[in-house]
Design an enzyme around this catalytic site. Structure first.
Site, short mmCIF file in Angstrom:
data_model
loop_
_atom_site.label_atom_id
_atom_site.label_comp_id
_atom_site.label_asym_id
_atom_site.label_seq_id
_atom_site.Cartn_x
_atom_site.Cartn_y
_atom_site.Cartn_z
N SER A 76 22.21 21.13 -8.36
CA SER A 76 22.02 19.68 -8.58
C SER A 76 22.16 19.42 -10.07
CB SER A 76 20.61 19.30 -8.12
OG SER A 76 20.25 18.01 -8.57
N TYR A 134 11.11 20.02 -8.48
CA TYR A 134 12.51 20.10 -8.00
C TYR A 134 13.40 20.61 -9.13
CZ TYR A 134 16.88 18.56 -5.75
OH TYR A 134 18.15 18.51 -5.18
N1 LIG Z 1 20.99 14.14 -1.64
C1 LIG Z 1 21.06 14.29 -2.95
O1 LIG Z 1 20.95 13.31 -3.72
C2 LIG Z 1 21.30 15.65 -3.56
C3 LIG Z 1 21.70 15.70 -4.90
C4 LIG Z 1 21.92 16.95 -5.50
C5 LIG Z 1 21.74 18.10 -4.78
N2 LIG Z 1 21.33 18.04 -3.48
C6 LIG Z 1 21.12 19.30 -2.77
O2 LIG Z 1 22.04 19.38 -1.69
C7 LIG Z 1 21.48 20.15 -0.63
C8 LIG Z 1 21.56 19.35 0.67
O3 LIG Z 1 20.89 18.11 0.48
P1 LIG Z 1 21.01 16.91 1.52
O4 LIG Z 1 20.97 15.65 0.74
O5 LIG Z 1 22.09 17.15 2.47
O6 LIG Z 1 19.57 17.04 2.21
P2 LIG Z 1 19.14 17.09 3.76
O7 LIG Z 1 19.96 16.19 4.58
O8 LIG Z 1 17.64 16.94 3.74
O9 LIG Z 1 19.52 18.59 4.18
C9 LIG Z 1 18.74 19.69 3.88
C10 LIG Z 1 19.16 20.82 4.81
O10 LIG Z 1 18.41 21.98 4.46
C11 LIG Z 1 17.93 22.57 5.63
N3 LIG Z 1 16.71 23.32 5.41
C12 LIG Z 1 15.54 22.89 4.88
N4 LIG Z 1 14.64 23.89 4.89
C13 LIG Z 1 15.25 24.96 5.45
C14 LIG Z 1 14.86 26.28 5.77
N5 LIG Z 1 13.61 26.72 5.51
N6 LIG Z 1 15.75 27.11 6.35
C15 LIG Z 1 17.00 26.69 6.63
N7 LIG Z 1 17.45 25.46 6.36
C16 LIG Z 1 16.57 24.60 5.78
C17 LIG Z 1 17.69 21.42 6.60
O11 LIG Z 1 17.81 21.88 7.95
P3 LIG Z 1 16.60 22.14 8.97
O12 LIG Z 1 15.50 21.20 8.60
O13 LIG Z 1 17.22 21.87 10.30
O14 LIG Z 1 16.26 23.59 8.76
C18 LIG Z 1 18.86 20.51 6.27
O15 LIG Z 1 19.99 20.85 7.04
C19 LIG Z 1 20.06 20.52 -1.07
O16 LIG Z 1 20.07 21.81 -1.64
C20 LIG Z 1 19.76 19.47 -2.13
O17 LIG Z 1 18.78 19.92 -3.04
C21 LIG Z 1 21.12 16.83 -2.85
#
Ligand SMILES: NC(=O)c1ccc[n+]([C@@H]2O[C@H](COP(=O)([O-])OP(=O)(O)OC[C@H]3O[C@@H](n4cnc5c(N)ncnc54)[C@H](OP(=O)(O)O)[C@@H]3O)[C@@H](O)[C@H]2O)c1
Length: 253
Positions: A138, A151
Site C-alpha cells: 500500500s 496499518y
Molecule cells: N482498498 C484499499 O484502499 C487498499 C489500498 C491499498 C492496499 N490495499 C490492500 O489490498 C489488499 C486487498 O484489499 P481489498 O480492498 O481488496 O480488501 P478486502 O475486500 O477486504 O479483501 C481482503 C481479502 O483478504 C482476505 N483475508 C483476510 N484475512 C485473511 C486470512 N486470515 N486468511 C486468508 N485471507 C484473508 C479476505 O478473505 P476472507 O475474509 O474470505 O478470508 C479478503 O478476500 C489488502 O492487502 C489491502 O491492505 C487496499
C-alpha cells in the site's frame, strides 16, 4: 501445462478482480481465502467466462492451512505466479489509544501471512524456472498518516519483506514485485477497518469522483506479471488522480 497463479484474499475486492483478470490472461488461478462460498461463486464465474480456476480454503495465519494451499498449487501444475494480496486494516485510532488486538491482527494477516505463503510456495515457484511474486502492500507501506499507525506499521513491514526478498533471490529465477495502491473503493476494506460501520466506510470515499476500483489494481498486477521475465517492476505506486498524496485528496461537495 497451464501456469498456475496463486491469489490470496481472492474472495473479495482486489483479490477477486485479480483472479478474474489472471484467468483471462490464461493462468489457472488458485483462488485462496477463508470464505469458500465466495470462492466457489468466483470459480463458477471464471469458468463460465472460459477460464480455469480452483478454490482453496486458506487462512494465511495458519501454518497447516498454508501448507494445504502449497500442496494444492503444486498438484495443479507449474506455479509461476504468487499474488500476496490477503490483508487489510482494522481501526483508525491514534497510537495513543490503538487496540493491541487490532495491531496484532494486521501484523498477522498482512505481514506473517505474506511470509508464511511465500515460504510455502517458494520451492514450487523456483522449480517453475520463471516465477513472479507480487506483494500487494500500500502507499501506507511508505507514508505514515494519523490514525494509520497499526496499518502503516504492518504495510511498512510487508514492503520490507518485498525489498529484502528481491535482494535475497537475486540470481535465482524469481522476480519480486511490490504494488502500492492508494485509495481503492472496494466493498469490504472500509467495513473491515470500521468494524462493519457502513457510514464510516463510505465517508472515506466521500466526494471523490473516481477512486481506484479493484479492477485498476488487477490491471497493474496483470501488467507487471506479463512483462518479459527479465523485466522486474520493483515497485508500482498507483493512486486515483484525485489523490495526489495520502493527505491531499480532491473532494467535491
Ligand atoms: N482498498 C484499499 O484502499 C487498499 C489500498 C491499498 C492496499 N490495499 C490492500 O489490498 C489488499 C486487498 O484489499 P481489498 O480492498 O481488496 O480488501 P478486502 O475486500 O477486504 O479483501 C481482503 C481479502 O483478504 C482476505 N483475508 C483476510 N484475512 C485473511 C486470512 N486470515 N486468511 C486468508 N485471507 C484473508 C479476505 O478473505 P476472507 O475474509 O474470505 O478470508 C479478503 O478476500 C489488502 O492487502 C489491502 O491492505 C487496499
Amino acid at each position: 501445462m497451464t501456469s498456475v497463479a496463486v491469489v490470496t484474499g481472492a474472495s473479495s475486492g482486489i483479490g477477486a478482480a485479480t483472479a478474474r483478470r489472471l484467468a483471462a490472461e490464461g493462468f489457472h488461478v488458485l483462488a485462496a481465502a477463508r470464505r469458500t462460498d465466495r470462492l466457489a461463486a468466483l470459480v463458477a464465474e471464471i469458468e463460465a467466462a472460459g477460464g480455469a480456476a480452483t478454490a482453496v480454503a486458506c487462512d494465511v495465519t495458519s501454518d497447516e492451512s498454508v501448507a494445504g494451499l502449497a500442496q494444492a498449487a503444486t498438484a495443479l501444475g507449474p506455479v509461476t505466479l504468487l499474488v500476496n494480496n490477503a490483508g487489510g486494516a482494522r481501526g483508525l485510532d491514534p497510537v495513543e489509544s490503538g487496540s493491541v488486538d487490532d495491531w496484532q491482527w494486521m501484523y498477522d494477516v498482512n505481514v506473517l501471512g505474506t511470509l508464511r505463503v511465500t515460504q510455502a510456495l517458494l520451492p514450487a515457484l523456483e522449480a517453475s524456472g520463471a516465477a513472479t511474486i507480487v506483494v500487494v502492500s500500500s502507499t501506507a507501506g511508505f507514508t505514515v498518516y494519523e490514525g494509520g499507525g497499526g496499518y502503516v506499521a504492518a504495510k511498512h513491514a510487508q514492503t520490507a519483506i518485498a525489498g529484502t526478498l528481491r535482494l535475497e533471490l537475486c540470481g535465482r529465477p524469481i522476480r519480486v514485485i511490490e504494488i502500492d495502491p492508494g485509495m481503492v473503493r472496494t466493498d469490504e476494506f472500509g467495513l473491515v477497518r470500521f468494524g462493519g460501520d457502513a457510514e464510516k466506510a463510505a465517508a472515506v470515499y466521500a466526494g471523490v469522483a473516481e477512486p481506484l476500483v479493484a479492477e485498476d489494481v488487477a490491471d497493474c498486477v496483470a501488467w507487471c506479471a506479463t512483462r518479459p521475465q527479465h523485466v522486474n517492476v520493483d515497485r508500482l505506486v498507483v493512486r486515483p488522480r484525485a489523490q495526489a498524496a495520502q493527505h491531499k485528496v480532491h473532494r467535491v461537495g
